[in-house]
Every structure is written in structure tokens, then in C-alpha cells.
Design an enzyme around this catalytic site. Structure first.
Site, short mmCIF file in Angstrom:
data_model
loop_
_atom_site.label_atom_id
_atom_site.label_comp_id
_atom_site.label_asym_id
_atom_site.label_seq_id
_atom_site.Cartn_x
_atom_site.Cartn_y
_atom_site.Cartn_z
N LYS A 64 0.83 -1.20 0.00
CA LYS A 64 0.00 0.00 0.00
C LYS A 64 0.87 1.26 0.00
O LYS A 64 2.03 1.23 0.41
CB LYS A 64 -0.92 0.00 1.24
C1 PLP Z 1 -9.88 -4.02 -1.20
C2 PLP Z 1 -9.03 -4.73 -0.19
N1 PLP Z 1 -9.60 -5.14 0.96
C3 PLP Z 1 -8.89 -5.75 1.92
C4 PLP Z 1 -7.54 -6.00 1.77
C5 PLP Z 1 -6.81 -6.75 2.84
O1 PLP Z 1 -5.81 -6.04 3.48
P1 PLP Z 1 -4.66 -6.86 4.26
O2 PLP Z 1 -3.83 -7.52 3.22
O3 PLP Z 1 -3.92 -5.81 5.01
O4 PLP Z 1 -5.35 -7.83 5.15
C6 PLP Z 1 -6.90 -5.59 0.59
C7 PLP Z 1 -5.46 -5.88 0.42
O5 PLP Z 1 -4.89 -5.67 -0.61
C8 PLP Z 1 -7.66 -4.95 -0.42
O6 PLP Z 1 -7.11 -4.57 -1.56
#
Ligand code: PLP
Length: 369
Positions: free
Chosen positions: A188
Site C-alpha cells: 500500500k
Molecule cells: C480491497 C481490499 N480489501 C482488503 C484488503 C486486505 O488487506 P490486508 O492484506 O492488510 O489484510 C486488501 C489488500 O490488498 C484490499 O485490496
């Protein structure tokens, strides 16, 4: 080969001063001083970029668990077993809903913006038949969310809204009481490795979900007031996070310059990007939107030219075996979005020559059709 993404976090020397503080404090986790400093810095950063409202945050081990805890808080005491969400999202959104006992009901998206709209959600609510406990609204690839429109939706329908704004930490123009869940994953724009946060002006939500991150204990007791688990970050993760903020302005400038170079390159050859991208908001997963029937020629050209690309959300959550039996209300817009949206190479250190190579490849592929 031009890679589609090269994650980059602060280098060792930038983190060391914070690691020394851990050596001295002997506090390694449990909301220690670095974790508290990181939380305050994140809240201040988001508040200043939003409309100045005093933002509070619950820090979690991931973006996925941020969505889980926000949902758990917002559905407490409510009826309904479905969670309305766009099919066009990273599959984490669907996992989060199932992990709190809900079943996804997939709604369509607007193929122009790749986002769920209040009108599409209202139509899907009717199709779902009154069994919806919550709506998760996704920010596609970090695009800003229209918080006011979703506040009006919640008031009109009486159904709680949770935002999955995983990639949007830099792009929050407004924060209200509805929880905004972000990811701090290394991929990110504001990443610390692994981590997540729930951002909101609702201090009760933050108190309760923070308790959930530590076995449901309230600040001063070892009694589980609410159901929880271990969703905390360690002081080491917070050390990286503080180093990220030290270098964030320079990183944002780098991302903005590269994004604007892409916007200019694609504008020149008539290729659309997500509305406002580059000028109004930034992300790490840059997506170009190709006209119907042209994306396959472009990706074949990328393959031939050694340019990595990705459909970051695949063809939608319904295409995953784990979610294939979930109901939906017709996904024509999702199919159109998935066909058109191609993630192109992007990372802070991408060079103008690499961006030219990507745009040149697209131009040749489209001209050869
Ligand atoms: C739209 C969306 N939701 C949730 C997540 C999940 O985040 P994490 O990988 O920090 O659990 C991501 C991760 O890329 C995402 O793109």
C-alpha cells in the site's frame, strides 16, 4: 522485465532509532509507547487531510481484521445473516464477512468508477430480501469514497455501512462515524509490512474494537468485556510505521510525480484511468481502463514486451471457489469492470523511461488492432 509492483519500506538505518527505544523500554507489544505514537501520528495525518474532524483509530494486525472487527461492532445485536458487498473487490472483503459469521451477497459495480454506488446497493438490498445485516463499501484501488452519500444511505435504509478503503489511507477527504478500514500492507502507499486500522470519529467504536484487538479487555482490566482475540501489532511494526511517517512527504511527492507522468502518457493516447487518479488521489496499484474488446490485445502486447500486468481483483469474488455459492443480483457491471481494468507497472522508483515504455506498448497494441 518491468515489474508490476516493487514494494518499498523504510531502510534499516531509518528504523534503527526506533528499535533502540524498544531496547530501552523492554516493551515489545501490548499497546506500547511506539504503538501509541504511531496511532496518534496516523490519526493526525488523516485528520489533517480529511476535513479536520478529530479522527480516532484502532490499529489491527491487517486490513482484513480491521474489516472483521468493524463489522463485528456494527452488527452486534442486529438481525440478518447477509453482508452486501461489491463482487469487484480483493477477496479479503468476502473472507472478513464470513469470519464474523456473515454470508456475502454480491452487488454489482459501476464499470466507469469500478465502485458500488448507493443506487446499486439499494437495488441489491431489495434483491437480497431483507436479510442484510451490513453493507461493506469498497474503495476500488484506493479511490476516494463519498462518505456523505453513504451516510445518507445508512439513514435511509437503517443498515450499517463499513468502508473497506484498504488502499485509500492517503485519499480520505472525509471521515465520519462510519468505520473506514485501511490496510497497512507493504503493497500500500502507506504500508508498514503487515497492519491495518479502523478510522472513525466514533470514540465508542474505537474503544470497543481496540478492546477486541486484545482479548476483549478494557484498558484497565484483564476481564473480557467483549469477544475478541489477538489482533495487535508489535512495537517492531510500530517502529517501521513511525519511520514511514518520517519519509512520507518525500514518498508522496515521488508517487505524485510518477502518477502524473502516467496520466499524461495515457491521456496522450486516449486511454482512461480511474476518475481523478493522479490529480486528486494516489495509490500503488495503478489501473488503466480499456474500451470493451481491447484489453486482451494490450495484455498480449505487454507479455511480448516484457511488461508485467495484473487484474488485481481478478474477475470478482464470485469467481473464487470459496465464494462461488454466494448469491448476487446480476454482475454485468462487474464483468465489464474486470474486462476493462488492467493494473500496470507502478512503484515509487519507476522511471519516466519505464512509464514511456508501458504507454508505448499500449499505443502499438491499440494501433495494430
Ligand atoms: C480491497 C481490499 N480489501 C482488503 C484488503 C486486505 O488487506 P490486508 O492484506 O492488510 O489484510 C486488501 C489488500 O490488498 C484490499 O485490496
Amino acid at each position: 522485465m518491468i515489474p508490476v509492483l516493487i514494494p518499498s519500506l523504510p531502510e534499516t538505518d531509518a528504523i534503527v532509532p526506533y528499535l533502540r527505544r524498544i531496547d530501552q523500554s523492554h516493551i515489545y507489544s501490548n499497546y506500547g509507547p511506539l504503538s501509541r505514537a504511531f496511532t496518534e501520528t496516523l490519526c493526525r495525518f488523516v485528520s489533517e487531510r480529511a476535513d479536520g474532524a478529530p479522527v480516532a483509530a484502532t490499529i489491527t494486525g491487517s486490513g482484513t481484521t480491521a474489516i472483521e472487527l468493524a463489522l463485528r461492532y456494527r452488527i452486534a445485536g442486529r438481525k440478518g445473516r447477509l453482508c452486501l458487498m461489491p463482487a469487484y473487490t480483493f477477496v479479503a472483503t468476502a473472507h472478513a464477512a464470513v469470519n464474523v459469521g456473515l454470508e456475502p451477497f454480491f452487488a454489482d459495480v459501476d464499470p466507469e468508477t469500478l465502485a458500488l454506488t448507493p443506487a446499486i446497493a439499494a437495488r441489491a438490498l431489495a434483491a437480497a430480501g431483507g436479510d442484510v445485516a451490513a453493507v461493506v463499501v469498497v474503495s476500488p484501488y484506493g479511490a476516494p469514497i463519498d462518505v456523505a452519500a453513504w451516510e445518507a444511505f445508512e439513514t435511509a435504509h437503517g443498515i450499517p455501512v463499513v468502508f473497506d478503503a484498504a488502499a485509500a489511507t492517503l485519499n480520505l477527504h472525509r471521515v465520519g462515524a462510519q468505520p473506514i478500514c485501511v490496510s497497512l500492507h507493504a503493497t500500500k502507499a502507506l504500508g508498514i509490512g503487515e497492519g491495518g486500522a479502523i478510522l472513525t470519529t466514533d470514540t465508542d467504536l474505537v474503544a470497543q474494537t481496540t478492546a477486541m484487538t486484545g482479548f476483549g479487555f478494557s484498558a484497565s482490566s484483564r476481564v473480557s468485556e467483549v469477544r475478541g482475540g489477538n489482533y495487535r501489532i508489535s512495537e517492531y511494526a510500530a517502529a517501521v510505521g513511525l519511520a514511514v511517517f518520517d519519509g512520507l512527504e518525500a514518498r508522496i511527492q515521488q508517487l505524485r510525480d510518477a502518477s502524473l507522468a502516467y496520466v499524461a502518457g495515457f491521456e496522450r493516447i486516449g486511454v482512461r484511468m480511474q476518475p481523478g487518479f493522479g490529480r486528486d488521489w494516489l495509490t500503488m496499484t495503478i489501473t488503466a481502463l480499456f474500451e470493451p474488446g481491447t484489453a486482451d490485445a494490450v495484455t498480449a502486447g505487454f507479455d511480448a514486451d516484457g511488461i508485467q500486468w495484473r487484474r488485481w481483483y481478478g474477475t470478482g469474488c464470485q469467481a473464487h471457489p470459496a465464494f462461488a455459492t454466494c448469491r448476487h443480483d446480476g454482475l454485468a457491471g462487474t464483468a465489464a469492470a474486470a474486462a476493462s481494468a488492467i493494473g500496470v507497472p507502478f512503484f515509487p522508483a519507476i522511471t519516466p523511461a519505464q512509464i514511456d515504455a508501458v504507454c508505448g506498448s499500449v499505443e502499438r497494441s491499440l494501433a495494430a488492432r
